[in-house]
Motif scaffolding. Structure first.
Motif, PDB file in Angstrom:
ATOM      1  N   ASN A 415       0.860  -1.183   0.000  1.00 44.07           N
ATOM      2  CA  ASN A 415       0.000   0.000   0.000  1.00 44.07           C
ATOM      3  C   ASN A 415       0.893   1.228   0.000  1.00 44.07           C
ATOM      4  O   ASN A 415       1.193   1.792   1.048  1.00 44.07           O
ATOM      5  N   ALA A 416       1.357   1.644  -1.195  1.00 43.32           N
ATOM      6  CA  ALA A 416       2.349   2.724  -1.289  1.00 43.32           C
ATOM      7  C   ALA A 416       1.784   4.042  -0.823  1.00 43.32           C
ATOM      8  O   ALA A 416       2.488   4.873  -0.278  1.00 43.32           O
ATOM      9  N   SER A 417       0.505   4.276  -1.025  1.00 43.31           N
ATOM     10  CA  SER A 417      -0.084   5.559  -0.669  1.00 43.31           C
ATOM     11  C   SER A 417      -0.015   5.814   0.823  1.00 43.31           C
ATOM     12  O   SER A 417       0.416   6.865   1.281  1.00 43.31           O
ATOM     13  N   ALA A 418      -0.415   4.804   1.623  1.00 40.60           N
ATOM     14  CA  ALA A 418      -0.402   4.985   3.070  1.00 40.60           C
ATOM     15  C   ALA A 418       1.015   5.110   3.589  1.00 40.60           C
ATOM     16  O   ALA A 418       1.309   5.963   4.428  1.00 40.60           O
ATOM     17  N   MET A 425       4.992  12.536   6.567  1.00 41.24           N
ATOM     18  CA  MET A 425       4.659  13.089   7.873  1.00 41.24           C
ATOM     19  C   MET A 425       5.846  13.010   8.822  1.00 41.24           C
ATOM     20  O   MET A 425       6.159  13.958   9.545  1.00 41.24           O
ATOM     21  N   LEU A 426       6.546  11.853   8.796  1.00 44.11           N
ATOM     22  CA  LEU A 426       7.707  11.689   9.668  1.00 44.11           C
ATOM     23  C   LEU A 426       8.818  12.657   9.271  1.00 44.11           C
ATOM     24  O   LEU A 426       9.453  13.273  10.134  1.00 44.11           O
ATOM     25  N   VAL A 577       9.904   2.149  10.073  1.00 45.13           N
ATOM     26  CA  VAL A 577       8.946   2.617  11.085  1.00 45.13           C
ATOM     27  C   VAL A 577       7.567   2.796  10.456  1.00 45.13           C
ATOM     28  O   VAL A 577       6.543   2.406  11.041  1.00 45.13           O
ATOM     29  N   ALA A 578       7.524   3.373   9.250  1.00 43.60           N
ATOM     30  CA  ALA A 578       6.239   3.577   8.582  1.00 43.60           C
ATOM     31  C   ALA A 578       5.577   2.245   8.241  1.00 43.60           C
ATOM     32  O   ALA A 578       4.357   2.088   8.388  1.00 43.60           O
ATOM     33  N   ALA A 579       6.371   1.255   7.794  1.00 39.85           N
ATOM     34  CA  ALA A 579       5.805  -0.056   7.480  1.00 39.85           C
ATOM     35  C   ALA A 579       5.254  -0.733   8.732  1.00 39.85           C
ATOM     36  O   ALA A 579       4.205  -1.389   8.704  1.00 39.85           O
ATOM     37  N   PHE A 580       5.947  -0.602   9.866  1.00 38.34           N
ATOM     38  CA  PHE A 580       5.458  -1.183  11.127  1.00 38.34           C
ATOM     39  C   PHE A 580       4.127  -0.568  11.528  1.00 38.34           C
ATOM     40  O   PHE A 580       3.190  -1.277  11.947  1.00 38.34           O
ATOM     41  N   ILE A 581       4.015   0.738  11.437  1.00 38.84           N
ATOM     42  CA  ILE A 581       2.767   1.402  11.811  1.00 38.84           C
ATOM     43  C   ILE A 581       1.636   0.958  10.910  1.00 38.84           C
ATOM     44  O   ILE A 581       0.512   0.692  11.360  1.00 38.84           O
ATOM     45  N   GLN A 590      -3.306   5.313  13.656  1.00 42.06           N
ATOM     46  CA  GLN A 590      -1.947   5.396  13.112  1.00 42.06           C
ATOM     47  C   GLN A 590      -1.298   6.753  13.348  1.00 42.06           C
ATOM     48  O   GLN A 590      -0.100   6.836  13.650  1.00 42.06           O
ATOM     49  N   GLN A 591      -2.054   7.804  13.227  1.00 39.62           N
ATOM     50  CA  GLN A 591      -1.482   9.144  13.414  1.00 39.62           C
ATOM     51  C   GLN A 591      -0.984   9.332  14.840  1.00 39.62           C
ATOM     52  O   GLN A 591       0.105   9.838  15.082  1.00 39.62           O
TER      53      GLN A 591
END
Length: 776
Positions: A415-418, A425-426, A577-581, A590-591
């Motif tokens: 899911n590249a968009s998320a 954001m990070l 980190v983004a993939a883990f979330i 998630q935010q």
């Protein structure tokens, strides 16, 4: 073959030969060749010529690169088909000049005095006058007026029987006098000059082309040499004599060195051109504007004749060549001539922090014995001055100087968009070095050097590192560029400078992040200072969470082993980190989780840095805004370092610059020929467009004497023509008609606007009324 005013014609010989001559000498054939040459020239202008073949493969791909090479598009102006077109164009235009030139010269020299009175009356532009004077007196006055008007003329006596004879002052009874005048006949030479100019220019181009070298390859067994070899050891069949009448090549000369040969790029290799002199480069000079942009490139050279030993000092600048013995030396470009570099190498893998020193020379290579994979370091280029603009792009756009490629920045999950949204954001939260804001003006950012690290399988990545830190948004950052393909732009790792203006503290932090024990200690210290000691359960939970985010960020598994890459994207950094979330936390939470993990990462990274400093025997870092920003920028650089792909980070400590000039050497015997052709072309075009041919005829015949006064009377019939009828010609005819009337103080009997004569296209004007073209 016969020559007449209708042109040179072949009337004998085989029919096929006559048809071939007609085809080659036709206007359509010549125009077709010019169109093909124009299209080829456009392609040759758009497509860079004589680049190394791998550059074309990178640009077009192997399939089209091979097709373009087979068509000779990479050296178009030296290709066989281009020179063949030039040769046919020379033949075609030469035939045009040969066939039609005599006709035009005959027309130009002809007075066109074989006319009758009835023919002149059929002209569109004519006037008639009746004058009370003798024919001889009238002819004398008209001759004087014509001469003053810039015309050349002849006068003929016409007898009663219609015969024409050279006139003096005598005349037969009942006869007439014809005055034929002309001006601007030089315009016909303009057509000849313009067409001859095309032939001359093409001949000059052929002389300066590869035609001479190809002839030597065909007749004398010369051939290009393939691969790299020492010039002095190259055999004679790969070398061209110093008396070679035409060539264009390049010579690379470092400061303090000299050359006596030039390299001629040929399809399939290179040929060595021996020179009748040596070129020694004493100094390469670069002058700059206040902005740091270069203003002057010049080479101070000494040219020494190999036969006489005479030495001549000279300076070669851009567009200011030096010519000796018919060979022009141009300043083409400049490169590094083998600068000496002193480097410090910092390990980028494992927990090692001890740097080691290296000495390198541009153009040389050395093995990296200090790394476990057996890599080779190849030094490619050095630049002492770099004028850059580090202006940021608009918010949300991709900064190409980030070491992550745009595809890598888009996320690592399906899911590249998320994933990409969390990464942005990070990055925004931590002030990523991939997102600067304020545009910067051009300025010099100091020395840089370019190198490749090649692994044992022959695969290489290219790097470009700057010596001194660059100020971006008020922060000093070391820039270390990377690219995996030659046609890609460099993407830069931005390492924050420490209090001493070095990368040592960031390298210390990088090694500590790779150490599982230090990550665990940093997580424990972060939890201890964040939660009161009385709440052991919460403290333990926070320690586990902090250790988890540090482990993810370090690209490791829970057992400390390296995590595998995901779809070619290295595990670690913000991507992990983004993939883990994305995979572990519900979307609605998630935010909130992202904000919490980022605070943990930033806090535990501070403790990790303090532990690293303690183990290195350094005092703890004080809490300050500068140190907080260092940690934030260090986190950004640590995240990007997973895409850097180098076993070591090289830092330039000192250098000894040695420049080299790249000269273009050309012996161009066709240069003056092309200049001659250009002069003929200008003269021909000027003659065709600004010189107008005009012809005047005066038919003067006797009339019966006046009955009352017994005075002699004559009738004057004037006719005028031109090759191109324009409004200016209409005005000139009106002025001429009025001038003749004023000369004899009589009115014109009738004017051409009242004459219902033939139309201009069907008039009985002489051939002078119709323009001639050599290609007709």
């Amino acid at each position: 073959m016969s020559v007449s005013t209708s042109g040179t014609q072949i009337k004998t010989g085989p029919r096929v030969m006559r048809l071939a001559v007609d085809l080659l000498g036709s206007m359509r054939f010549a125009i077709s060749l010019l169109v093909v040459l124009a299209i080829a020239s456009i392609i040759g202008t758009v497509l860079k010529q004589e680049d190394p073949y791998p550059n074309y493969v990178n640009q077009f791909g192997p399939f089209w690169a091979d097709i373009f090479r087979s068509l000779g598009l990479y050296n178009m102006y030296g290709s066989w088909w281009f020179m063949l077109i030039l040769l046919f164009l020379v033949i075609s235009v030469s035939l045009c000049v040969t066939r039609n030139g005599p006709k035009m010269i005959a027309d130009m020299r002809s007075w066109k005095d074989k006319v009758r009175e009835s023919s002149l009356r059929a002209f569109r532009h004519k006037a008639e006058y009746t004058v009370n004077a003798s024919r001889a007196q009238v002819a004398l006055e008209i001759g004087r007026w014509v001469r003053q008007g810039g015309y050349k003329y002849v006068s003929r006596e016409i007898g009663q029987t219609g015969e024409t004879r050279q006139t003096g002052e005598t005349r037969g009874p009942g006869g007439a006098t014809l005055i034929a005048a002309k001006r601007g006949a030089f315009t016909k030479l303009g057509y000849i000059f313009a067409h001859t100019a095309i032939v001359v220019i093409c001949l000059g181009a052929l002389l300066d082309s590869n035609l001479v070298i190809r002839a030597q390859m065909l007749l004398f067994g010369k051939s290009p040499v393939q691969g790299n070899a020492v010039i002095s050891s190259i055999a004679e069949n790969h070398r061209l004599s110093s008396s070679n009448p035409s060539f264009r090549g390049y010579a690379w000369v470092p400061e303090g060195d000299h050359v006596s040969t030039a390299i001629l790029n040929q399809p399939g290799g290179s040929m060595i051109q021996d020179l009748p002199f040596t070129i020694q480069l004493n100094k390469f000079v670069v002058d700059y504007y206040s902005t740091g942009m270069p203003k002057l490139f010049a080479s101070d050279i000494v040219v020494t004749d190999r036969k006489t030993g005479v030495s001549i000092p000279a300076r070669v600048e851009v567009n200011k060549p030096f010519t000796y013995r018919g060979i022009s030396i141009f300043q083409s470009s400049f490169e590094d001539g083998g600068s000496k570099l002193q480097l410090t190498a910092y390990p980028m893998s494992g927990t090692r922090t001890q740097p080691f020193t290296l000495e390198g020379t541009i153009g040389a290579s050395l093995p990296l014995t200090q790394t476990p994979d057996g890599d080779t370091l190849e030094f490619a280029d050095f630049r002492a001055i770099n004028v850059e603009n580090f202006a940021s792009q608009s918010s949300g756009s991709t900064d190409t100087r980030s070491v992550q490629s745009p595809s890598q920045q888009s996320g690592s999950s399906a899911n590249a968009s998320a994933g990409s949204s969390f990464e942005r954001m990070l990055d925004a939260r931590l002030g990523s070095g991939a997102n600067t804001s304020n545009p910067k003006e051009l300025h010099n950012v100091g020395p840089s050097f370019q190198y490749k690290i090649r692994d044992k399988n022959g695969q290489a990545r290219e790097y470009n590192d700057y010596m001194v830190p660059v100020t971006v948004d008020g922060e000093s950052l070391f820039l270390a560029g990377m690219r995996s393909e030659p046609d890609q732009p460099f993407r830069y790792l931005r390492i924050p400078a420490d209090d001493d203006g070095t990368v040592k503290q960031w390298v210390l932090l990088h090694a500590a992040l790779a150490n599982p024990a230090m990550r665990a200690a940093a997580a424990q210290q972060f939890a201890a200072r964040s939660v009161n000691s009385g709440d052991a359960s919460l403290q333990q939970h926070l320690q586990e969470s902090a250790l988890r985010v540090l482990t993810l960020f370090a690209g490791a598994n829970d057992d400390g082993s390296p995590a595998p890459a995901d779809n070619g994207i290295p595990a670690g950094g913000f991507s992990a980190v983004a993939a883990f979330i994305e995979h572990s936390i519900p979307k609605e939470n998630q935010q909130k989780a992202a904000d919490l993990l980022l605070r943990m990462l930033e806090g535990s990274m501070w403790d990790l840095w303090q532990d690293a400093r303690q183990q290195a025997g350094q005092p703890p870092a004080t809490v300050s805004a500068e140190h907080s920003r260092f940690v934030q920028s260090g986190i950004n650089a640590l995240s990007d370092s997973f895409f850097y792909g180098a076993p070591v980070l090289l830092q330039l400590d000192s250098f000894k610059e040695i420049k080299a000039s790249v000269f273009q050497l050309a012996r161009a015997p066709g240069e003056n020929i092309v200049y001659l052709g250009s002069a003929l072309l200008v003269l021909g075009i000027f003659s065709m467009f600004f010189v107008r041919e005009r012809r005047l005829w005066f038919w003067i015949k006797d009339l019966p004497a006046d009955i009352a006064t017994a005075e002699a009377r004559v009738q004057i019939l004037m006719a005028m023509s031109t090759a191109r009828r324009t409004l200016d010609f209409e005005k000139e005819f009106a002025q001429t008609r009025a001038s003749i009337a004023a000369l004899f103080d009589v009115p014109a009997t009738f004017a051409d606007e009242n004459h219902r004569g033939p139309s201009p296209d069907k008039s009985a004007d002489t051939p002078a009324d119709k323009p001639q073209d050599l290609t007709q």
